[in-house]
Design a protein around this motif. Structure first.
Motif, PDB file in Angstrom:
ATOM      1  N   SER A  40      19.417  -5.950  24.593  1.00  0.00           N
ATOM      2  CA  SER A  40      19.569  -7.037  23.815  1.00  0.00           C
ATOM      3  C   SER A  40      17.897  -7.311  23.379  1.00  0.00           C
ATOM      4  O   SER A  40      17.839  -7.919  22.421  1.00  0.00           O
ATOM      5  CB  SER A  40      20.125  -8.288  24.697  1.00  0.00           C
ATOM      6  N   GLY A  41      17.183  -6.597  24.056  1.00  0.00           N
ATOM      7  CA  GLY A  41      15.796  -6.676  23.662  1.00  0.00           C
ATOM      8  C   GLY A  41      14.714  -7.764  24.441  1.00  0.00           C
ATOM      9  O   GLY A  41      13.794  -7.989  24.162  1.00  0.00           O
ATOM     10  N   THR A  43      13.044  -6.957  27.221  1.00  0.00           N
ATOM     11  CA  THR A  43      11.596  -6.040  27.554  1.00  0.00           C
ATOM     12  C   THR A  43      10.846  -6.058  26.199  1.00  0.00           C
ATOM     13  O   THR A  43       9.712  -6.108  26.316  1.00  0.00           O
ATOM     14  CB  THR A  43      12.259  -4.529  28.133  1.00  0.00           C
ATOM     15  N   THR A  44      11.430  -5.747  25.047  1.00  0.00           N
ATOM     16  CA  THR A  44      10.888  -5.487  23.896  1.00  0.00           C
ATOM     17  C   THR A  44      10.163  -6.749  23.348  1.00  0.00           C
ATOM     18  O   THR A  44       9.148  -6.839  22.936  1.00  0.00           O
ATOM     19  CB  THR A  44      11.788  -5.037  22.952  1.00  0.00           C
ATOM     20  N   GLU A  84       8.625  -4.188  33.138  1.00  0.00           N
ATOM     21  CA  GLU A  84       9.904  -3.501  33.741  1.00  0.00           C
ATOM     22  C   GLU A  84       9.394  -2.301  34.609  1.00  0.00           C
ATOM     23  O   GLU A  84       8.399  -1.509  34.345  1.00  0.00           O
ATOM     24  CB  GLU A  84      10.539  -2.873  32.434  1.00  0.00           C
TER      25      GLU A  84
HETATM   26  N1  LIG Z   1      10.710   3.146  24.140  1.00  0.00           N
HETATM   27  C1  LIG Z   1      12.097   2.908  23.188  1.00  0.00           C
HETATM   28  N2  LIG Z   1      11.781   3.819  22.356  1.00  0.00           N
HETATM   29  C2  LIG Z   1      13.025   3.429  21.350  1.00  0.00           C
HETATM   30  N3  LIG Z   1      14.018   2.836  21.654  1.00  0.00           N
HETATM   31  C3  LIG Z   1      13.849   1.703  22.479  1.00  0.00           C
HETATM   32  C4  LIG Z   1      12.782   1.755  23.429  1.00  0.00           C
HETATM   33  N4  LIG Z   1      13.026   0.878  24.477  1.00  0.00           N
HETATM   34  C5  LIG Z   1      13.951   0.273  24.214  1.00  0.00           C
HETATM   35  N5  LIG Z   1      14.589   0.672  23.265  1.00  0.00           N
HETATM   36  C6  LIG Z   1      15.825   0.132  22.375  1.00  0.00           C
HETATM   37  O1  LIG Z   1      15.349  -1.136  22.121  1.00  0.00           O
HETATM   38  C7  LIG Z   1      16.658  -1.939  22.280  1.00  0.00           C
HETATM   39  C8  LIG Z   1      16.088  -3.051  23.166  1.00  0.00           C
HETATM   40  O2  LIG Z   1      15.841  -2.609  24.502  1.00  0.00           O
HETATM   41  P1  LIG Z   1      15.163  -3.525  25.434  1.00  0.00           P
HETATM   42  O3  LIG Z   1      14.605  -2.490  26.609  1.00  0.00           O
HETATM   43  O4  LIG Z   1      14.196  -4.447  24.851  1.00  0.00           O
HETATM   44  O5  LIG Z   1      16.309  -4.196  26.174  1.00  0.00           O
HETATM   45  P2  LIG Z   1      16.299  -5.082  27.401  1.00  0.00           P
HETATM   46  O6  LIG Z   1      17.209  -6.406  27.187  1.00  0.00           O
HETATM   47  O7  LIG Z   1      15.214  -5.241  28.163  1.00  0.00           O
HETATM   48  O8  LIG Z   1      17.462  -4.297  28.233  1.00  0.00           O
HETATM   49  P3  LIG Z   1      17.563  -4.154  29.858  1.00  0.00           P
HETATM   50  O9  LIG Z   1      18.442  -5.321  30.556  1.00  0.00           O
HETATM   51  O10 LIG Z   1      18.767  -2.922  30.186  1.00  0.00           O
HETATM   52  O11 LIG Z   1      16.342  -3.901  30.399  1.00  0.00           O
HETATM   53  C9  LIG Z   1      17.659  -1.189  22.894  1.00  0.00           C
HETATM   54  O12 LIG Z   1      18.522  -0.654  21.929  1.00  0.00           O
HETATM   55  C10 LIG Z   1      16.812   0.252  23.171  1.00  0.00           C
HETATM   56  O13 LIG Z   1      17.512   1.145  23.158  1.00  0.00           O
END
Ligand SMILES: Nc1ncnc2c1ncn2[C@@H]1O[C@H](COP(=O)(O)OP(=O)(O)OP(=O)(O)O)[C@@H](O)[C@H]1O
Ligand SMILES: [Mg+2]
Lengths: 236, 293
Positions: A40-41, A43-44, A84
């Motif tokens: 959902s984003g 980490t981003t 992470e």
């Molecule tokens: N290094 C990357 N390169 C390309 N796409 C990425 C990268 N990291 C994350 N994504 C994409 O960005 C979107 C958000 O990822 P993110 O890691 O922020 O989610 P998250 O909420 O932290 O998930 P999780 O609970 O699995 O850790 C996802 O669709 C993922 O596929």
């Protein structure tokens, strides 16, 4: 007053946007939870706040624009990020990991005092000082990552899923320590979590992300107390 | 017995030259994942600077430290200006850049100083040192002492200082280091500076022996590379042990296995290294990835 704030924050990996205009406010001294399903984003968002990913939009820290600064510059402003995977320096000893946490602190006496204080939270660190950090258990590595982040005397600490892969009892302990750090040392905390129940119990405010947008936000007690919201946004 | 001791000491002397160059290679390999093939030419170029200073009448005790300081600063600048744009490029791109630097420094030295082979002043006395009934070359002993002192200082720096720790962290864990406030790019540049300084030192030590000319370091770089791989290409300790072992090994083979002769001495040494690597692919001190079991 907001200590850390995101306005219309977009982030992308390569060509495609992953965050689509996030608005986020982290009040001084508060604990904010970032919730949401896998991908959902969360980490981003944390990376976007600390310069680890290409962004557009604003990030304000202490009313100062910090978007576009590289991670090392953001860290030097007093924003600690436990990434992470915990960012353990695996081949370094526990002591060296902690000492790297204090890398930006030039005053050795202050670091020493800081270390003494942390040992109060994590007494086991003392005996494991000379061990390679990579050999610690997952829970110990998470605690070390938190301790290392605290060594840099941050004003705010961003944690990416500290509960990941840990036994509930360890998670409970870590969350208690986070609460203490927040209450007694006044460290503001932003915590990304899958474990919504635990995070809501800890946090003052919560944001739920869905595919790169804020789906709902508010006081965590409101979210936790409203079964309908909980069911539709957090699935429990 | 004396003969053996003398052979070992003289092997250690050449070995410590290899060790210094190997360490320079390892310092860069650890942070960038490539061998800096220009390392030898950078050392050669620095050595020419020292020669030039000496020609100008500067005493060696000023000329040598000055040269090392220039090598350090020059390499830091080189990294920031020339290498930085390709820092995140594919390893082969960086390799091509290093080869380009090799050719550039070599050509530059030839253009400035010509290809005449020149003698180079030795900072050490020419009289041999007698210990018991054995006579050791003061030059050899001097090389060993200077190399070991500088390698020791570097090891203290990496082991005991915060900056050394940060340089190691930046090399091994760049992303994790950045969130701790480490300026990874600058650590890389410092690494280039230190590698160049160590390289310059070995150039200064070896020039009186192999004589000064633009190609003087090329053979040594090959030995140093072999030594670094033998020791474990990401291990500074390995580089030093590998260099010393290679130096002593080559010398002993040359002295005691006359069948092999000087022509095949090198081939034999490389054969042995390859056999060792078959059994220890990561080298003697190479990092086996740490894993919880
Ligand atoms: N290094 C990357 N390169 C390309 N796409 C990425 C990268 N990291 C994350 N994504 C994409 O960005 C979107 C958000 O990822 P993110 O890691 O922020 O989610 P998250 O909420 O932290 O998930 P999780 O609970 O699995 O850790 C996802 O669709 C993922 O596929
Ligand atoms: Mg995540």
């Amino acid at each position: 007053m907001a200590l850390l704030e995101a306005r219309k924050l977009y982030a992308r990996y390569g060509e495609s946007d992953v965050l689509h205009g996030i608005d986020l406010e982290v009040a001084q001294g508060s604990i904010v939870a970032l919730l949401g399903a896998n991908g959902s984003g969360k980490t981003t968002t944390l990376r976007a706040l600390t310069g680890g990913v290409r962004t557009s939009g604003n990030v304000l820290f202490d009313d100062r624009e910090i978007a576009g600064l590289p991670p090392e510059a953001v860290a030097r402003l007093g924003i600690a990020h436990v990434p992470e995977g915990r960012g353990t320096l695996g081949s370094f000893t526990v002591r060296e990991n902690l000492s790297m946490g204090a890398y930006t602190i030039k005053d050795g006496k202050r670091s020493k005092a800081r270390y003494e204080k942390l040992v109060g939270y994590f007494p086991w660190l003392v005996d494991r000082r000379e061990q390679p950090a990579g050999l610690l258990s997952g829970g110990e590595q998470q605690m070390l990552a938190i301790a290392r982040a605290l060594m840099m005397e941050p004003r705010v600490i961003l944690l990416d899923e500290p509960s990941l892969g840990l036994a509930p009892i360890i998670v409970k302990r870590i969350f208690e320590i986070l609460r203490t750090i927040n209450r007694e040392d006044g460290v503001t905390i932003v915590i990304a979590e899958q474990d919504a129940a635990a995070a809501l119990a800890l946090a003052d405010t919560a944001y739920v992300l869905e595919v790169g947008r804020v789906a709902i936000s508010g006081p965590s007690a409101d979210l936790a107390g409203n079964e309908q919201l909980r069911k539709s946004y957090l699935g429990y | 017995m004396n003969e053996l001791a003398q052979q070992i000491v003289s092997g250690l002397a050449t070995g410590s030259i290899y060790a210094s160059m190997a360490l320079a290679l390892v310092l860069i390999y650890r942070s960038m994942g490539v061998i800096n093939f220009a390392q030898g030419e950078m050392a050669m170029f620095s050595t020419y600077l020292a020669w030039q200073f000496a020609q100008q009448g500067m005493p060696l005790w000023i000329a040598f430290p000055l040269t090392i300081a220039i090598a350090f600063a020059g390499a830091v600048a080189l990294e920031r200006v020339v290498v930085r744009p390709v820092e995140r490029a594919a390893p082969l791109t960086v390799v091509i850049l290093c080869l380009g630097l090799l050719i550039t420094f070599n050509g530059l030295a030839g253009w400035i100083w010509g290809y005449t082979v020149r003698t180079f002043p030795s900072p050490f006395p020419t009289t041999p040192l007698h210990i018991g009934s054995a006579a050791f070359s003061s030059q050899d002993l001097g090389i060993i002492a200077v190399s070991l002192l500088s390698l020791g200082a570097i090891s203290l720096f990496f082991g005991k200082t915060k900056l050394g720790l940060a340089m190691r962290a930046a090399a091994l864990y760049p992303e994790s280091s950045r969130v701790l406030g480490v300026r990874v790019g600058w650590m890389l540049a410092l690494g280039w500076g230190m590698a160049a300084a160590v390289g310059a030192l070995s150039g200064l030590m070896v020039a009186p022996v192999v004589l000064l000319e633009p190609n003087m370091m090329q053979g040594i770089l090959v030995y140093a590379f072999a030594a670094a791989v033998l020791g474990g290409i990401d291990s500074p300790v390995g580089a030093v042990v590998g260099g010393l072992a290679l130096g002593v090994g080559l010398n002993l083979i040359g002295a005691y296995v006359p069948v092999i002769g000087t022509d095949l001495q090198l081939t034999t040494a490389f054969g042995i290294i390859i056999v060792i690597l078959l059994f220890r692919p990561a080298g003697l001190f190479g990092r086996r990835t740490m894993r919880r079991v």
